[in-house]
Design a protein around this motif. Structure first.
Motif, PDB file in Angstrom:
ATOM      1  N   PHE A  14       0.523  -1.161  -0.131  1.00 15.59           N
ATOM      2  CA  PHE A  14       0.312   0.030   0.315  1.00 15.59           C
ATOM      3  C   PHE A  14       1.046   1.143   0.272  1.00 15.59           C
ATOM      4  O   PHE A  14       1.714   1.891   0.999  1.00 15.59           O
ATOM      5  N   ALA A  15       0.346   2.146  -1.139  1.00 14.30           N
ATOM      6  CA  ALA A  15       1.671   3.122  -1.357  1.00 14.30           C
ATOM      7  C   ALA A  15       0.970   3.846  -0.043  1.00 14.30           C
ATOM      8  O   ALA A  15       1.483   4.560   0.804  1.00 14.30           O
ATOM      9  N   ARG A  16      -0.231   4.806  -0.410  1.00 19.09           N
ATOM     10  CA  ARG A  16      -1.714   4.542   0.574  1.00 19.09           C
ATOM     11  C   ARG A  16      -2.850   4.704  -0.032  1.00 19.09           C
ATOM     12  O   ARG A  16      -2.821   4.546  -0.610  1.00 19.09           O
ATOM     13  N   ALA A  17      -3.862   4.021   1.782  1.00 19.35           N
ATOM     14  CA  ALA A  17      -4.830   3.746   1.086  1.00 19.35           C
ATOM     15  C   ALA A  17      -5.256   4.035   2.259  1.00 19.35           C
ATOM     16  O   ALA A  17      -5.324   4.330   3.445  1.00 19.35           O
ATOM     17  N   SER A  18      -7.074   4.058   1.976  1.00 24.20           N
ATOM     18  CA  SER A  18      -7.526   4.832   3.115  1.00 24.20           C
ATOM     19  C   SER A  18      -8.726   3.395   2.838  1.00 24.20           C
ATOM     20  O   SER A  18      -9.754   4.041   1.823  1.00 24.20           O
ATOM     21  N   VAL A  19      -9.149   3.235   3.985  1.00 25.92           N
ATOM     22  CA  VAL A  19     -10.466   2.030   4.239  1.00 25.92           C
ATOM     23  C   VAL A  19     -11.330   2.327   5.113  1.00 25.92           C
ATOM     24  O   VAL A  19     -11.061   3.019   6.840  1.00 25.92           O
ATOM     25  N   LYS A  20     -12.558   2.864   4.685  1.00 25.37           N
ATOM     26  CA  LYS A  20     -13.314   2.824   5.301  1.00 25.37           C
ATOM     27  C   LYS A  20     -14.393   1.792   5.769  1.00 25.37           C
ATOM     28  O   LYS A  20     -15.068   0.661   5.995  1.00 25.37           O
ATOM     29  N   PHE A  21     -14.737   1.979   7.706  1.00 22.15           N
ATOM     30  CA  PHE A  21     -15.749   0.846   8.104  1.00 22.15           C
ATOM     31  C   PHE A  21     -17.119   1.203   8.820  1.00 22.15           C
ATOM     32  O   PHE A  21     -16.517   2.265   8.773  1.00 22.15           O
ATOM     33  N   GLU A  22     -17.040   0.880   8.981  1.00 21.43           N
ATOM     34  CA  GLU A  22     -19.094   1.244   8.978  1.00 21.43           C
ATOM     35  C   GLU A  22     -19.204  -0.237  10.563  1.00 21.43           C
ATOM     36  O   GLU A  22     -19.015  -0.996  11.271  1.00 21.43           O
ATOM     37  N   LYS A  23     -19.661   0.329  11.939  1.00 21.53           N
ATOM     38  CA  LYS A  23     -20.772  -0.510  12.722  1.00 21.53           C
ATOM     39  C   LYS A  23     -21.094  -1.759  12.132  1.00 21.53           C
ATOM     40  O   LYS A  23     -21.540  -1.835  11.122  1.00 21.53           O
ATOM     41  N   GLY A  24     -20.827  -2.918  12.884  1.00 24.17           N
ATOM     42  CA  GLY A  24     -21.189  -4.239  12.837  1.00 24.17           C
ATOM     43  C   GLY A  24     -20.658  -4.719  11.665  1.00 24.17           C
ATOM     44  O   GLY A  24     -19.016  -4.645  11.981  1.00 24.17           O
ATOM     45  N   VAL A  25     -21.132  -5.374   9.988  1.00 22.83           N
ATOM     46  CA  VAL A  25     -20.098  -6.616   9.469  1.00 22.83           C
ATOM     47  C   VAL A  25     -19.311  -5.749   8.659  1.00 22.83           C
ATOM     48  O   VAL A  25     -20.530  -5.249   8.155  1.00 22.83           O
ATOM     49  N   ASN A  26     -18.046  -5.856   8.302  1.00 21.20           N
ATOM     50  CA  ASN A  26     -17.690  -5.197   7.539  1.00 21.20           C
ATOM     51  C   ASN A  26     -17.320  -6.232   6.418  1.00 21.20           C
ATOM     52  O   ASN A  26     -16.051  -7.340   6.710  1.00 21.20           O
ATOM     53  N   THR A  27     -17.093  -6.043   5.669  1.00 18.08           N
ATOM     54  CA  THR A  27     -16.707  -7.151   4.222  1.00 18.08           C
ATOM     55  C   THR A  27     -15.042  -6.470   3.364  1.00 18.08           C
ATOM     56  O   THR A  27     -15.725  -5.453   2.765  1.00 18.08           O
ATOM     57  N   ILE A  28     -13.813  -6.979   3.465  1.00 20.45           N
ATOM     58  CA  ILE A  28     -12.890  -6.801   2.648  1.00 20.45           C
ATOM     59  C   ILE A  28     -12.561  -8.013   1.196  1.00 20.45           C
ATOM     60  O   ILE A  28     -12.441  -9.387   1.947  1.00 20.45           O
ATOM     61  N   ILE A  29     -12.994  -7.510   0.563  1.00 27.30           N
ATOM     62  CA  ILE A  29     -12.479  -8.665  -0.541  1.00 27.30           C
ATOM     63  C   ILE A  29     -11.822  -7.895  -1.479  1.00 27.30           C
ATOM     64  O   ILE A  29     -11.370  -6.700  -1.904  1.00 27.30           O
ATOM     65  N   GLY A  30     -11.098  -8.833  -2.730  1.00 28.91           N
ATOM     66  CA  GLY A  30     -10.024  -8.921  -3.373  1.00 28.91           C
ATOM     67  C   GLY A  30      -9.048  -9.717  -3.939  1.00 28.91           C
ATOM     68  O   GLY A  30      -9.400 -10.895  -3.073  1.00 28.91           O
ATOM     69  N   GLU A  31      -8.740 -10.035  -5.309  1.00 30.71           N
ATOM     70  CA  GLU A  31      -7.900 -11.194  -5.877  1.00 30.71           C
ATOM     71  C   GLU A  31      -6.676 -11.413  -4.911  1.00 30.71           C
ATOM     72  O   GLU A  31      -5.993 -10.620  -3.902  1.00 30.71           O
ATOM     73  N   ASN A  32      -6.335 -12.419  -5.357  1.00 36.56           N
ATOM     74  CA  ASN A  32      -4.675 -12.954  -4.409  1.00 36.56           C
ATOM     75  C   ASN A  32      -3.773 -12.219  -4.886  1.00 36.56           C
ATOM     76  O   ASN A  32      -3.446 -11.177  -5.945  1.00 36.56           O
ATOM     77  N   GLY A  33      -3.387 -11.319  -3.830  1.00 37.97           N
ATOM     78  CA  GLY A  33      -1.793 -10.363  -3.493  1.00 37.97           C
ATOM     79  C   GLY A  33      -2.046  -9.159  -3.644  1.00 37.97           C
ATOM     80  O   GLY A  33      -1.620  -7.807  -3.988  1.00 37.97           O
ATOM     81  N   SER A  34      -3.962  -8.934  -3.461  1.00 36.19           N
ATOM     82  CA  SER A  34      -4.162  -7.486  -3.517  1.00 36.19           C
ATOM     83  C   SER A  34      -3.762  -6.669  -1.669  1.00 36.19           C
ATOM     84  O   SER A  34      -4.067  -5.513  -1.456  1.00 36.19           O
ATOM     85  N   GLY A  35      -3.826  -7.695  -0.805  1.00 34.43           N
ATOM     86  CA  GLY A  35      -3.512  -7.249   0.005  1.00 34.43           C
ATOM     87  C   GLY A  35      -4.382  -7.199   1.245  1.00 34.43           C
ATOM     88  O   GLY A  35      -4.109  -6.993   2.525  1.00 34.43           O
ATOM     89  N   LYS A  36      -5.037  -8.240   1.279  1.00 33.15           N
ATOM     90  CA  LYS A  36      -6.065  -8.560   2.194  1.00 33.15           C
ATOM     91  C   LYS A  36      -5.235  -9.106   3.350  1.00 33.15           C
ATOM     92  O   LYS A  36      -5.648  -8.452   4.828  1.00 33.15           O
ATOM     93  N   THR A  37      -4.219  -9.993   4.056  1.00 38.10           N
ATOM     94  CA  THR A  37      -3.378 -10.295   5.009  1.00 38.10           C
ATOM     95  C   THR A  37      -2.648  -8.721   5.776  1.00 38.10           C
ATOM     96  O   THR A  37      -2.282  -8.815   6.784  1.00 38.10           O
ATOM     97  N   ASN A  38      -1.899  -8.411   4.495  1.00 39.27           N
ATOM     98  CA  ASN A  38      -1.275  -7.070   5.115  1.00 39.27           C
ATOM     99  C   ASN A  38      -2.317  -6.281   6.169  1.00 39.27           C
ATOM    100  O   ASN A  38      -1.534  -4.976   6.925  1.00 39.27           O
ATOM    101  N   LEU A  39      -3.289  -5.300   4.826  1.00 42.84           N
ATOM    102  CA  LEU A  39      -4.082  -5.295   6.273  1.00 42.84           C
ATOM    103  C   LEU A  39      -4.624  -5.388   7.493  1.00 42.84           C
ATOM    104  O   LEU A  39      -4.580  -4.672   8.494  1.00 42.84           O
TER     105      LEU A  39
END
Length: 711
Positions: A14-39
Motif C-alpha cells: 500500500f503506497a497510500r490507502a484509506s479503508v472505511k469501516f462501519e458499525k457491525g459487519v464489514n467485508t474486505i474482498i479482493g484478488e490474490n495478492g491485493s493486500g488483504k493479509t497485510n491490511l
C-alpha cells in the motif's frame, strides 16, 4: 466504539490507502495478492495484544516497494475510532492518549503507529540545502534500520494519505526539502507506555484456515486448549479435591500393577549388570504422569466429533476438511464470546478468509448470522456466497494497479435508492463483478452464453484467463450496476454490451400490410425508439468516466452475428432447430440471401422458436476458430481488458499458429518460421508492430490479423 477509518502509508503493498469501516459487519474482498493479509496485520499491530512486541519493530521489507529507496521515508498506520464510549475509564485513557476532544469528552480518537528515522537522522535531513541531491544520497546511504524507531501517537490531525501533507511532515525527497520541525503537532502526541488500547479492548483474530489439524496439534494455537485453560482457572479448588484424589488413586494403582513392578525390577537389574552398582541410578520408578493440576489435566482433553455416523465420533484428524474447518471456526468464535464477556466498551472480531472447504450453504448461513452486539466484525473473503450476504455499504474492495494496491468503496457517494438497487443485484452470480479485474455487462442469455465461446475459439484464452468477468444483467437496466465503476467507487474497467435495436425491415406503413406485418413494424419501431433512448442514457453515463464504456450492436446480437459474416455457422444448425425439410430449405435460402430483412427475420424467428437461451447453446456448438467476432464485442473486450500485455498478445498469435497447423492447409515449416519472430517478440528483441506485420505476411487470411491491427 468502532473503527471508522484505517489509513496506510508506505506499508507493504500500500503506497497510500484509506479503508472505511462501519458499525457491525464489514467485508474486505479482493484478488490474490491485493493486500488483504497485510491490511489485517496492520490492524493487529495496533490492536492485537497477543502479537509479540518485537512485531512492532518493522524492517525494510515492510516498506512499499514503489518507494525504490526506502531510507528516510516513514511507514504510517493510522486508526480512527468513532462513538468512543463515555465510560470514565475509557475517557481517561483517550484524554491522556489518543482522543480528539469535543467539549469535555472524547467523541473521536486516533491511534497511530509510526515507523520513522530517529531524531538525529531527521535533524540531518532538515539541515540539507534545498535541492541538494548529492547530500541526500550520501546521507541515505548510511541510514540503517538501527536508525529507525517505532512510536505510537494519538490526537493526530494530519491526513497522512494526502501526498502534500506527507511532504510537509516527512519531507519532499524529489525536491530535497525537509521540515525543520522534527515533532510536528499534526502527527499527534506520543502515547505513554502506561496507556495501552490493546489491553483495554476485546480483540480476536481468526487467521485463514490453511491446516486446521496442525493448529489443533500445536498447544500454542489449539483453540480448544485456549478455551479449556480459561475455564481451568475458574474451578473451585474445593470442588476439585475429589478429582485429585481419584487421580492419585489411579496413578498408585497403575504403579502397583504386577507387570509394571516386574519391568521396574528388570530395568534396575539390567542397569546394574551393564554399568555396575557405582554408576547405576540411586532410584528408578515407573509412574503414571497423569497430572492432578486442573490446567495440565485439561491439556490432555481432546475433541471428538460425530460428523456423519451418529454412533461414531472421530478425532479432528479424521474429519473432512470442511468439518474440521467448521469446528475450528466455531471454537474461535466461542473464544471470542468468552473474551467479550470480560470487556467493557469495545470488541473487535477479525476473520481472514473463513470459507475454505466450507459448503456454500454453511458459508451463507454462518455469516448471515455473524452479528454480535457491541462488536465490530471485519472479515476478508474470496467467496461470492459470503459477499452475497454482505451489506454493500460495508464492503471494501482491494484492487491492484501495477505494483500498487488500492482500496475502493463501492457505495461511496451513492443515494440510498441506488445502493438498494445494487444490493438486490449482488446475488451469488452477479457479485462476481466485485472480485473481477474487469467486467463485461451484457443484457441477455445469448451474449452470456456465446461471448465467452467466441473469445475462447478466436483467441485461445477464456475470459477467466483474461481476468474478465461477464455479468448478465438480464435486462437493459445497466445504469443500476454500471454506476459502481467510477473514480469515487470501483476503479476497474467495465464495458457494457447491448443492442441499438435498429430496424432492419421497412417501417413505412403500407395499405397492403397484413395484421402480422403491421404488428411486426409496430414492435420494431418501439424497439428502435427504446434503443435510441438507451444509447443516449448510456452515453451520458459514460461521459467523462474513464472506467466505463458502452458498445452497441446495430440491431441485435443474433442479427449482427450474421452481419459480421457468420451465416454459414447458423446454416449448419438448421437441422437442430427445424425438422421439416421444406422449412429448412426456406430458412437456408433466407440466411444465405444477403438481404438483412430476410436473414434478420429468419434468425430471430429461429431464436424464438426454440428459446433464445437454448438457441445460443445450439449455436455455440457451431462456433469455430474461423468465426468473425462482431466489432462491437471486440471493442468492448479490449476496453475492459486494457492494456493488453505483450504476453497476452503472444499467446493470441501462438494459438492462431496452432490452429493454422491443425487446419492441415499449411506446413509446419511455415508456423515454425513465424514462431522465431514470436520468440523474438517475447524476448523483447522486436516490438509488437513488427511481429504483427510478420503474422500478416505469413498468414494473411487469419482472423487474428484484422484484430491485431486495432490494438
Amino acid at each position: 466504539m468502532h473503527i471508522s477509518r484505517l489509513k496506510l502509508v508506505n506499508y507493504r503493498n500500500f503506497a497510500r490507502a484509506s479503508v472505511k469501516f462501519e458499525k457491525g459487519v464489514n467485508t474486505i474482498i479482493g484478488e490474490n495478492g491485493s493486500g488483504k493479509t497485510n491490511l489485517f496485520r496492520a490492524i493487529r499491530l495496533l490492536l492485537d495484544d497477543s502479537l509479540l512486541r518485537m512485531a512492532h519493530r518493522l524492517d525494510d521489507h515492510d516498506f512499499h516497494r514503489g518507494l525504490g529507496e526506502w531510507r528516510g521515508h516513514w511507514i504510517i498506520i493510522s486508526l480512527e475510532f468513532t462513538d468512543v464510549s463515555q465510560d470514565e475509564t475509557i475517557q481517561s485513557l483517550f484524554l491522556h492518549g489518543t482522543g480528539n476532544i469535543t467539549g469535555a469528552t472524547v467523541d473521536r480518537a486516533t491511534y497511530n503507529l509510526i515507523f520513522r528515522p530517529k531524531g538525529a537522522i531527521r535533524q540531518q535531513l532538515s539541515a540539507l540545502a534545498l535541492g541538494d541531491d548529492a547530500g541526500l544520497a550520501t546521507l541515505r546511504k548510511d541510514i540503517s534500520l538501527a536508525d529507525y524507531e517505532t512510536v505510537f501517537t494519538g490526537k493526530s490531525s494530519a491526513d497522512f494519505t494526502d501526498p502534500a501533507v506527507y511532504r510537509a511532515i516527512v519531507g519532499d525527497f524529489d525536491a530535497v526539502a525537509f521540515p525543520t520541525e522534527l515533532t510536528p503537532s499534526e502527527i499527534g502526541g506520543i502515547v505513554p507506555g502506561m496507556f495501552s488500547i490493546s489491553r483495554e479492548i476485546g480483540f480476536t483474530f481468526i487467521q485463514a484456515l490453511r491446516d486446521v489439524v496442525a493448529e489443533f496439534q500445536n498447544n500454542r494455537t489449539n483453540p480448544l486448549l485456549t478455551l479449556l485453560k480459561g475455564k481451568s482457572g475458574e474451578i473451585d479448588p474445593a470442588a476439585f479435591v475429589p478429582i485429585r484424589n481419584l487421580i492419585s488413586d489411579l496413578n498408585e494403582a497403575i504403579e502397583g500393577l504386577d507387570d509394571v513392578r516386574a519391568i521396574r525390577k528388570d530395568i534396575r537389574e539390567t542397569i546394574n549388570d551393564a554399568a555396575g552398582e557405582t554408576y547405576s541410578p540411586r532410584s528408578l520408578s515407573i509412574r503414571s504422569d497423569l497430572s492432578d493440576e486442573p490446567d495440565r489435566l485439561f491439556q490432555s482433553l481432546k475433541l471428538f466429533v460425530g460428523e456423519s455416523e451418529a454412533d461414531y465420533e472421530a478425532g479432528i484428524h479424521e474429519l473432512s476438511l470442511g468439518g474440521a474447518n467448521l469446528i475450528y471456526l466455531t471454537l474461535k468464535l466461542l473464544e471470542f464470546k468468552y473474551q467479550k464477556v470480560k470487556q467493557t466498551f469495545a470488541n473487535f472480531l477479525v476473520i481472514e478468509e473463513p470459507e475454505a472447504h466450507i459448503h456454500t450453504h454453511i458459508q451463507k448461513t454462518l455469516f448471515d448470522r455473524l452479528n454480535y452486539d457491541d462488536t465490530q466484525i471485519i472479515y476478508s473473503t474470496h467467496s461470492t456466497h459470503i459477499s452475497e450476504v454482505s451489506n454493500v455499504e460495508n464492503i471494501n474492495i482491494l484492487g491492484r494497479s501495477g505494483g500498487i494496491c488500492e482500496v475502493y468503496q463501492p457505495a461511496a457517494g451513492l443515494e440510498p435508492s441506488q445502493i438498494g438497487n445494487i444490493q438486490r443485484y449482488l446475488d451469488a452470480v452477479r457479485s462476481n463483478l466485485l472480485f473481477a479485474k474487469s467486467v463485461l455487462l451484457v443484457e441477455g442469455d445469448a451474449e452470456e452464453i456465446l461471448v465467452p465461446i467466441l473469445i475462447k475459439q478466436v483467441f485461445g484464452l477464456s475470459l477467466d484467463e483474461l481476468g474478465v468477468s461477464l455479468i448478465n444483467i438480464r435486462s437493459t437496466g445497466f445504469e443500476n450496476v454500471a454506476i459502481l465503476f467510477h473514480d469515487d467507487r470501483i476503479r476497474k474497467n467495465c464495458a457494457i454490451i447491448t443492442d441499438l435495436d435498429q430496424a432492419f425491415i421497412n417501417l413505412a406503413p403500407d395499405q397492403l400490410d397484413s395484421d402480422a406485418e403491421i404488428n411486426a413494424k409496430t414492435r420494431a419501431l418501439a424497439s428502435q425508439t427504446s434503443g435510441v433512448s438507451r444509447a443516449g442514457r448510456l452515453s451520458e453515463l459514460c461521459l467523462g468516466n474513464n472506467w466505463l464504456t458502452a458498445h452497441f450492436a446495430h440491431h441485435t446480437f443474433e442479427v449482427d452475428f450474421i452481419l459480421a459474416g457468420n451465416g454459414a455457422a447458423v446454416v449448419s444448425i438448421l437441422g437442430e432447430v427445424y425438422s421439416d425439410a421444406t422449412t429448412i430449405a426456406q430458412a437456408k435460402a433466407d440466411l444465405e440471401s444477403g438481404n438483412i430483412a430476410r436473414y434478420g427475420t429468419r434468425i430471430l424467428t429461429m431464436a424464438r422458436h426454440v428459446g433464445k437461451g437454448w438457441f445460443a447453446i445450439i449455436l455455440g456448438k457451431a462456433i469455430t476458430p474461423d468465426v468473425q467476432i462482431p466489432d462491437y464485442i471486440l471493442d468492448a473486450l479490449f476496453m475492459a481488458h486494457r492494456p493488453v500485455s505483450n504476453e497476452i498478445l503472444a499467446s493470441f498469435i501462438d494459438y492462431r499458429l496452432k490452429m493454422q497447423l491443425k487446419s492441415g492447409l499449411v506446413y509446419s515449416t511455415q508456423t515454425d518460421a513465424m514462431r522465431i519472430h514470436l520468440d523474438r517478440f517475447r524476448d523483447g528483441d522486436i516490438d509488437f508492430s513488427t511481429v504483427r506485420a510478420e503474422m500478416l505476411a505469413a498468414f494473411p487470411g487469419d482472423r487474428i490479423n484484422n484484430i491485431l491491427m486495432t490494438l
